[in-house]
Design an enzyme around this catalytic site. Sequence first.
Site, mmCIF file in Angstrom:
data_model
loop_
_atom_site.group_PDB
_atom_site.id
_atom_site.type_symbol
_atom_site.label_atom_id
_atom_site.label_comp_id
_atom_site.label_asym_id
_atom_site.label_seq_id
_atom_site.Cartn_x
_atom_site.Cartn_y
_atom_site.Cartn_z
ATOM 1 N N ARG A 215 6.489 -12.780 9.085
ATOM 2 C CA ARG A 215 7.200 -11.556 8.758
ATOM 3 C C ARG A 215 8.528 -11.509 9.496
ATOM 4 N NH1 ARG A 215 3.155 -7.791 10.209
ATOM 5 N NH2 ARG A 215 4.136 -6.576 8.566
ATOM 6 N N GLU B 183 0.876 -1.164 0.000
ATOM 7 C CA GLU B 183 0.000 0.000 0.000
ATOM 8 C C GLU B 183 0.918 1.220 0.000
ATOM 9 O OE1 GLU B 183 -2.207 0.876 3.580
ATOM 10 O OE2 GLU B 183 -3.574 2.215 2.517
ATOM 11 N N LYS C 217 5.180 0.029 10.477
ATOM 12 C CA LYS C 217 5.103 1.294 9.734
ATOM 13 C C LYS C 217 4.644 2.429 10.649
ATOM 14 C CE LYS C 217 3.998 0.263 4.886
ATOM 15 N NZ LYS C 217 2.910 0.297 3.884
#
Length: 569
Positions: free
Chosen positions: A269, A44, A279
């Site tokens: 991850r 994104e 983020k």
Amino acid sequence: MNTDNIQNPAEEESRPLNFIHQIIEEDIRNNKNESRVHTRFPPEPNGYLHIGHAKSICLNFGTAAKYNGLCNLRFDDTNPAKEDTEYVDSIMEDVHWLGFDWGDNLYYTSDYFEQIYRFAEKLIIKGKAYVCDLSADQMSENRGTPTRPGNESPYRNRSADENLDLFHRMRAGEFPEGARVLRAKIDMASPNMHMRDPILYRILYASHHRTGDTWCIYPMYDFAHGQSDSIEGITHSICTLEFEVHRPLYDWFINELEIFAPRQIEFARLNLSYTIMSKRKLLELVMEHFVDGWDDPRLPTICGLRRRGYTPESIRNFSEMIGVAKRDNIIEVSALEFCIREDLNKRANRAMAVLNPLKVVITNYPEGQVEYIDAINNPEDETAGTRKVPFSKELYIEQDDFMMDPPKKYYRLAPGAEVRLRYGYFIRCTDVIRDSNGAITELHCTYDPLTRGGNSPDGRKVKGTIHWVSAAQAVEAEVRLYERLFLTENPDDVPEGADFKSNINPESLRKVTGFVEPSLMNAHAGDTFQFERLGYFCLDPDTSSSKLVFNRTVPLKDSYARSEKTEKK
RNA sequence: UGUCCUGUGGUGUAACUGGCAACACAACUGAUUCUGGAUCAGUAGAGUCUAGGUUCGACCCCUAGCAGGACAACCA
């Protein structure tokens, strides 16, 4: 396309396959999708990429390459409120920098808005979706909890015609934001929260960075991602573990829509010790000025690592080295550091720099004389050649390389001791000069003219070799020494109520002014060097015509410092 | 007190799908070296979350636990 390539052990060696590649090879054996392999990296555009994304990029692009397939770059831009072209640009730059190329396969979920809208209509007509007028709060209440089933919406049984009409009017902008949403009609009692009539579309009067004001309704992630994968013919949709619970919904849409079915596979991850990967938290550090921007060399962002002096190869090797699996992990930063040292050792030219200068006067060296000594640029790479380094009567050496009362295994300079100046001469310390406070200000040494270049004709050996620069010719430089940004191995692991920022290392950046050999004046931003005996450094873009600025990428391993430390214990 | 996922040396990843645990990083020792780097050789460290079971044989299969993670945004 055939399966020959996967049995070709030529370059693949016998490295065991990770679980994703095992799945893929099984699919190929079964000729699923005509043995086609097509992946995608779907960020994104709402922030900068970090090394966790690098793992995903290497996995997706690397998998496609391994199986002669394709990998798309797709911007998952379904939330105009958070996204921006600034991020699109930085993401493309970072993916390219890492060494991957999507060719013509650049896509945006927003390219599919019309098609996704048609998908929604299809569900409505099938009686599998409805417009719901509940407020966000009411809906949340009705959703229940993981352990308690939800309640059905009073709008759940509207007719297909009414739903279609309402949905069209949502698109036409007849209703205010938040007034209505389109939901799937699945099961409000499902043990999987994502199956409790999830929202498909919401009304958002926000300008989209690509579609502008064309739309005022936007699909949610769940209603856009799988369909986008399907449209692009993605065979293996690789994502992180938190989407595992979304998979039944992903499959449900594909199944109800009767479209091409990609397979979603989830992996764990990356977590790195002494840093954070979220983020949101990265953004917090940037916004609150704990660091100097997204490309601060202390950050695990791709642009931060780049500025720090990391190479694309080192990051790719790292991704390969850490593997892919489903269990939660915290990789030690030392693994990353190993990768950059391994890479830079082969490619970085050596140079001499003194970061904590101590003046040395060679008392028997002719006043005013300067000679240029040959120095090897890279002992690991003969093709790197040599350079000239000036030598003169007044030099700087590292303060750490002199001790008044050296302990047993100290190989460096001390009163009466002899050391080799790298590529230069043997010198012996004869006098220690102090100021009125007793602090050492300079050393007087004598040199042995017969040892030019670093060897003695009489076969005499010295144990220590130290680096140096000639005082008159040396260039002043700002050197930024980075330490880990956090004090604790897992900064996210904080006691109740505490903030991850309480674990920030107040000394993560130390700026010193040192002296570097004059050859470095010709360096370009981004060039990497090994400062002999100190570490790997790169020229920072902050460098100007009046000031050189270097970043320390990583120090050299230092077994002496380590043994010192353990002795003190 | 729900669903899903995961438990192998300090860290990470393997184990030919049931044949007594390997590789890398980290650590340590020695050799070598004009970088206390690099290189080379070597050492140590887990008996695979626990308890049962199946089997000649279990990290792998079954059962029951335990531990950790994810999920209740009109975010992705």
